[in-house]
Design an enzyme around this catalytic site. Structure first.
Site, PDB file in Angstrom:
ATOM      1  N   ARG A 138       0.227  -9.626  -2.145  1.00  0.00           N
ATOM      2  CA  ARG A 138       0.727  -8.826  -1.019  1.00  0.00           C
ATOM      3  C   ARG A 138       2.189  -9.145  -0.727  1.00  0.00           C
ATOM      4  O   ARG A 138       3.080  -8.366  -1.017  1.00  0.00           O
ATOM      5  CB  ARG A 138      -0.169  -9.077   0.214  1.00  0.00           C
ATOM      6  CG  ARG A 138       0.007  -8.109   1.346  1.00  0.00           C
ATOM      7  CD  ARG A 138       1.246  -8.317   2.178  1.00  0.00           C
ATOM      8  NE  ARG A 138       1.341  -9.638   2.799  1.00  0.00           N
ATOM      9  CZ  ARG A 138       2.421 -10.074   3.441  1.00  0.00           C
ATOM     10  NH1 ARG A 138       3.508  -9.315   3.528  1.00  0.00           N
ATOM     11  NH2 ARG A 138       2.463 -11.290   3.965  1.00  0.00           N
ATOM     12  N   ASP A 139       2.456 -10.333  -0.190  1.00  0.00           N
ATOM     13  CA  ASP A 139       3.838 -10.668   0.201  1.00  0.00           C
ATOM     14  C   ASP A 139       4.728 -10.702  -1.037  1.00  0.00           C
ATOM     15  O   ASP A 139       5.896 -10.327  -0.985  1.00  0.00           O
ATOM     16  CB  ASP A 139       3.859 -12.035   0.910  1.00  0.00           C
ATOM     17  CG  ASP A 139       5.052 -12.202   1.845  1.00  0.00           C
ATOM     18  OD1 ASP A 139       5.941 -11.339   1.822  1.00  0.00           O
ATOM     19  OD2 ASP A 139       5.096 -13.192   2.588  1.00  0.00           O
ATOM     20  N   HIS A 188       9.035 -19.086   3.494  1.00  0.00           N
ATOM     21  CA  HIS A 188       9.806 -18.520   2.381  1.00  0.00           C
ATOM     22  C   HIS A 188      10.817 -19.592   1.965  1.00  0.00           C
ATOM     23  O   HIS A 188      11.219 -20.439   2.772  1.00  0.00           O
ATOM     24  CB  HIS A 188      10.468 -17.206   2.815  1.00  0.00           C
ATOM     25  CG  HIS A 188       9.466 -16.088   2.900  1.00  0.00           C
ATOM     26  ND1 HIS A 188       9.327 -15.133   1.930  1.00  0.00           N
ATOM     27  CD2 HIS A 188       8.520 -15.813   3.827  1.00  0.00           C
ATOM     28  CE1 HIS A 188       8.351 -14.298   2.261  1.00  0.00           C
ATOM     29  NE2 HIS A 188       7.838 -14.692   3.420  1.00  0.00           N
ATOM     30  N   HIS A 225       3.798 -20.602   6.892  1.00  0.00           N
ATOM     31  CA  HIS A 225       4.107 -19.547   5.905  1.00  0.00           C
ATOM     32  C   HIS A 225       5.621 -19.621   5.676  1.00  0.00           C
ATOM     33  O   HIS A 225       6.397 -19.114   6.477  1.00  0.00           O
ATOM     34  CB  HIS A 225       3.670 -18.205   6.506  1.00  0.00           C
ATOM     35  CG  HIS A 225       4.023 -16.990   5.707  1.00  0.00           C
ATOM     36  ND1 HIS A 225       3.079 -16.184   5.113  1.00  0.00           N
ATOM     37  CD2 HIS A 225       5.211 -16.398   5.431  1.00  0.00           C
ATOM     38  CE1 HIS A 225       3.650 -15.158   4.512  1.00  0.00           C
ATOM     39  NE2 HIS A 225       4.960 -15.263   4.693  1.00  0.00           N
ATOM     40  N   CYS A 252      10.524 -10.081   1.916  1.00  0.00           N
ATOM     41  CA  CYS A 252      10.125  -9.004   2.830  1.00  0.00           C
ATOM     42  C   CYS A 252      11.138  -7.876   2.715  1.00  0.00           C
ATOM     43  O   CYS A 252      12.348  -8.123   2.741  1.00  0.00           O
ATOM     44  CB  CYS A 252      10.067  -9.531   4.267  1.00  0.00           C
ATOM     45  SG  CYS A 252       9.765  -8.235   5.469  1.00  0.00           S
ATOM     46  N   ASN A 283       7.871 -16.487  -0.990  1.00  0.00           N
ATOM     47  CA  ASN A 283       7.227 -17.635  -0.345  1.00  0.00           C
ATOM     48  C   ASN A 283       7.383 -18.850  -1.238  1.00  0.00           C
ATOM     49  O   ASN A 283       7.621 -18.728  -2.439  1.00  0.00           O
ATOM     50  CB  ASN A 283       5.726 -17.382  -0.191  1.00  0.00           C
ATOM     51  CG  ASN A 283       5.455 -16.314   0.808  1.00  0.00           C
ATOM     52  OD1 ASN A 283       5.482 -15.145   0.468  1.00  0.00           O
ATOM     53  ND2 ASN A 283       5.220 -16.703   2.032  1.00  0.00           N
TER      54      ASN A 283
HETATM   55  P1  HMG Z   1       6.114   4.635  12.246  1.00  0.00           P
HETATM   56  O1  HMG Z   1       6.940   5.496  11.332  1.00  0.00           O
HETATM   57  O2  HMG Z   1       6.678   4.261  13.572  1.00  0.00           O
HETATM   58  O3  HMG Z   1       4.609   5.173  12.447  1.00  0.00           O
HETATM   59  O4  HMG Z   1       5.789   3.300  11.438  1.00  0.00           O
HETATM   60  P2  HMG Z   1       3.981   6.556  12.703  1.00  0.00           P
HETATM   61  O5  HMG Z   1       2.715   6.275  13.412  1.00  0.00           O
HETATM   62  O6  HMG Z   1       5.001   7.490  13.322  1.00  0.00           O
HETATM   63  O7  HMG Z   1       3.626   7.074  11.238  1.00  0.00           O
HETATM   64  C1  HMG Z   1       4.588   7.521  10.279  1.00  0.00           C
HETATM   65  C2  HMG Z   1       3.843   8.029   9.053  1.00  0.00           C
HETATM   66  O8  HMG Z   1       3.166   6.958   8.387  1.00  0.00           O
HETATM   67  C3  HMG Z   1       2.756   9.057   9.384  1.00  0.00           C
HETATM   68  O9  HMG Z   1       2.650   9.919   8.227  1.00  0.00           O
HETATM   69  C4  HMG Z   1       1.515   8.216   9.464  1.00  0.00           C
HETATM   70  O10 HMG Z   1       0.337   8.930   9.213  1.00  0.00           O
HETATM   71  C5  HMG Z   1       1.741   7.191   8.381  1.00  0.00           C
HETATM   72  P3  HMG Z   1       3.186  11.438   8.306  1.00  0.00           P
HETATM   73  O11 HMG Z   1       2.461  12.062   9.452  1.00  0.00           O
HETATM   74  O12 HMG Z   1       4.672  11.299   8.549  1.00  0.00           O
HETATM   75  O13 HMG Z   1       2.825  11.962   6.949  1.00  0.00           O
HETATM   76  N1  HMG Z   1       1.077   5.928   8.674  1.00  0.00           N
HETATM   77  C6  HMG Z   1       0.262   5.270   7.823  1.00  0.00           C
HETATM   78  N2  HMG Z   1      -0.168   5.565   6.588  1.00  0.00           N
HETATM   79  C7  HMG Z   1      -1.009   4.681   6.004  1.00  0.00           C
HETATM   80  N3  HMG Z   1      -1.415   3.533   6.597  1.00  0.00           N
HETATM   81  C8  HMG Z   1      -0.996   3.211   7.822  1.00  0.00           C
HETATM   82  C9  HMG Z   1      -0.122   4.100   8.483  1.00  0.00           C
HETATM   83  N4  HMG Z   1       0.464   4.079   9.698  1.00  0.00           N
HETATM   84  C10 HMG Z   1       1.195   5.206   9.795  1.00  0.00           C
HETATM   85  N5  HMG Z   1      -1.384   2.060   8.382  1.00  0.00           N
HETATM   86  C11 HMG Z   1       4.338   1.455  10.952  1.00  0.00           C
HETATM   87  C12 HMG Z   1       5.044   2.264  12.044  1.00  0.00           C
HETATM   88  C13 HMG Z   1       3.823   0.168  11.586  1.00  0.00           C
HETATM   89  C14 HMG Z   1       3.196   2.280  10.372  1.00  0.00           C
HETATM   90  C15 HMG Z   1       5.375   1.144   9.846  1.00  0.00           C
HETATM   91  O14 HMG Z   1       6.510   0.576  10.445  1.00  0.00           O
HETATM   92  C16 HMG Z   1       4.830   0.217   8.783  1.00  0.00           C
HETATM   93  O15 HMG Z   1       3.922   0.563   8.050  1.00  0.00           O
HETATM   94  N6  HMG Z   1       5.423  -0.981   8.671  1.00  0.00           N
HETATM   95  C17 HMG Z   1       4.966  -1.972   7.721  1.00  0.00           C
HETATM   96  C18 HMG Z   1       6.108  -2.811   7.315  1.00  0.00           C
HETATM   97  C19 HMG Z   1       5.625  -3.866   6.341  1.00  0.00           C
HETATM   98  O16 HMG Z   1       4.622  -3.730   5.674  1.00  0.00           O
HETATM   99  N7  HMG Z   1       6.424  -4.941   6.244  1.00  0.00           N
HETATM  100  C20 HMG Z   1       6.122  -6.013   5.355  1.00  0.00           C
HETATM  101  C21 HMG Z   1       4.927  -6.798   5.781  1.00  0.00           C
HETATM  102  S1  HMG Z   1       5.278  -7.976   7.055  1.00  0.00           S
HETATM  103  C22 HMG Z   1       5.847  -9.349   6.215  1.00  0.00           C
HETATM  104  O17 HMG Z   1       6.058  -9.325   5.022  1.00  0.00           O
HETATM  105  C23 HMG Z   1       6.015 -10.616   6.989  1.00  0.00           C
HETATM  106  C24 HMG Z   1       4.917 -11.645   6.709  1.00  0.00           C
HETATM  107  O18 HMG Z   1       4.847 -11.978   5.341  1.00  0.00           O
HETATM  108  C25 HMG Z   1       5.234 -12.905   7.511  1.00  0.00           C
HETATM  109  C26 HMG Z   1       6.699 -13.324   7.298  1.00  0.00           C
HETATM  110  O19 HMG Z   1       7.055 -13.784   6.230  1.00  0.00           O
HETATM  111  O20 HMG Z   1       7.439 -13.096   8.261  1.00  0.00           O
HETATM  112  C27 HMG Z   1       3.545 -11.143   7.176  1.00  0.00           C
HETATM  113 MG    MG Z   2       6.163 -13.417   4.348  1.00  0.00          MG
END
Ligand code: HMG
Ligand code: MG
Length: 303
Positions: free
Chosen positions: A16-17, A210, A208, A241, A250
């Site tokens: 995933r990450d 990096h 966690h 990320c 990581n």
């Molecule tokens: P948004 O654009 O504000 O949301 O995004 P929305 O509700 O307006 O939806 C936009 C579109 O996305 C719509 O589609 C939704 O249906 C679709 P459209 O109508 O335009 O065709 N949609 C989805 N589709 C599938 N699955 C879903 C979903 N939600 C909406 N769950 C949102 C808000 C939170 C969805 C967006 O910002 C997002 O997905 N962000 C994820 C970012 C991400 O994955 N970042 C990396 C992971 S975090 C990380 O790595 C950190 C971590 O490792 C810890 C660390 O190291 O810090 C965990």
């Molecule tokens: Mg991370």
């Protein structure tokens, strides 16, 4: 003298990450094989994928397919990231064993990563955690930018504890303190962990880290000295990320295992198989593994 934990729980977050940040689309077959190899190496918790918006993170758009095709071993927890109710639908359909909700300790990062404020993100997670509770699915939380933010810079330990408290309020069972950009050092790590320890029990906190500045194994050791015994790591040090430019992957799982093995701490993971898995996925991605221990062991074997 400090007593270190006798056993450590590792979540490999590589699929995933690690892979979420890859520019070229990785075939689902490779993702599935990576998870299966990790299962074969003895990992008991693997972060498989994310049910996030494919517009935001296209690499994770095959989440359902990957979850459907991995070979699950009884007793192993297969986790997925969930940002909202739509993601929770995916997690339920995929029969994930554990969900990971993620918030940030910095407002700026929260906006960039999930397009809402910290408070809004907690409210967005409330129905998600309620559903998880109804279905008996374990809930983990991740607090990004706990040791520094790419947009805001310094992050106070109190801000991290505040998010931890909010997460606990909505039923998050275990919290991961994440150094998203890898700027943390051991003393800062201890300060932040101490603050989170005012909210969560020792066994319900993980690190966690990096490894952008090469501090990650030192930070793991600092946590061990506090008695923390859960860590996320990424096979071959994969990843980064998409919303933290320049941040590397990581800490490499192989490096953490080498450290823990040297301390006589049990993990239940086969080091040689982990190294082989790291070398295999790095070969597929056409690069050298970002694991000092993995590469050293491999070079020795080849000699
Ligand atoms: P948004 O654009 O504000 O949301 O995004 P929305 O509700 O307006 O939806 C936009 C579109 O996305 C719509 O589609 C939704 O249906 C679709 P459209 O109508 O335009 O065709 N949609 C989805 N589709 C599938 N699955 C879903 C979903 N939600 C909406 N769950 C949102 C808000 C939170 C969805 C967006 O910002 C997002 O997905 N962000 C994820 C970012 C991400 O994955 N970042 C990396 C992971 S975090 C990380 O790595 C950190 C971590 O490792 C810890 C660390 O190291 O810090 C965990
Ligand atoms: Mg991370």
């Amino acid at each position: 003298m400090t007593t270190l934990p006798q056993r450590v729980h590792i979540v490999d977050v590589g699929p995933r990450d690690g892979l979420q940040n890859e520019k070229q689309m990785i075939p689902a077959d490779v993702k599935v094989e990576l998870v299966d190899r990790l299962t074969g190496a003895g990992f008991t918790n693997i972060e498989v994928t994310s049910f996030v918006s494919p517009k935001w993170v296209p690499q994770m758009s095959d989440a359902a397919d990957v979850m459907a095709r991995i070979r699950r071993k009884p007793g192993v927890t297969y986790s997925v990231l969930v940002p909202n109710e739509k993601g929770m639908e995916g997690a339920l359909a995929a029969k994930a064993d554990e969900i990971v909700v993620f918030a940030a300790a910095s407002e700026a990062f929260s906006q960039k990563n999930i397009n809402c404020s910290i408070d809004e993100s907690i409210e967005r997670f409330r129905p998600v955690t309620e559903q998880a509770q109804q279905h008996g699915i374990r809930i983990r939380g991740a607090i990004s930018c706990a040791l520094g933010c790419p947009y805001q810079g310094e992050v106070e330990a109190g801000a991290v504890a505040h998010v931890a408290r909010r997460m606990k309020d909505i039923g998050v069972q275990h919290v991961g303190v994440a150094d998203t950009i890898g700027t943390g050092t051991p003393e800062k790590t201890k300060r932040v962990m101490d603050a989170v320890l005012s909210v969560y029990e020792l066994n319900d906190i993980s690190g966690h880290f990096h490894d952008t500045y090469g501090m990650a194994t030192a930070n793991v050791y600092a946590c061990l000295e506090l008695g923390i015994s859960s860590f996320d790591s990424s096979i071959a040090g994969l990843g980064g990320c998409p919303y933290a430019k320049g941040a590397t992957g990581n800490v490499a799982t192989e490096d953490v295992l080498y450290l823990l093995n040297g301390l006589g701490i049990e993990t239940g993971i086969d080091f040689a198989k982990a190294v082989a898995t790291g070398q295999w996925i790095s070969g597929i991605l056409d690069r050298k593994a970002h694991s000092r221990a993995g590469n050293a062991v491999t070079a020795k074997l080849a000699a």
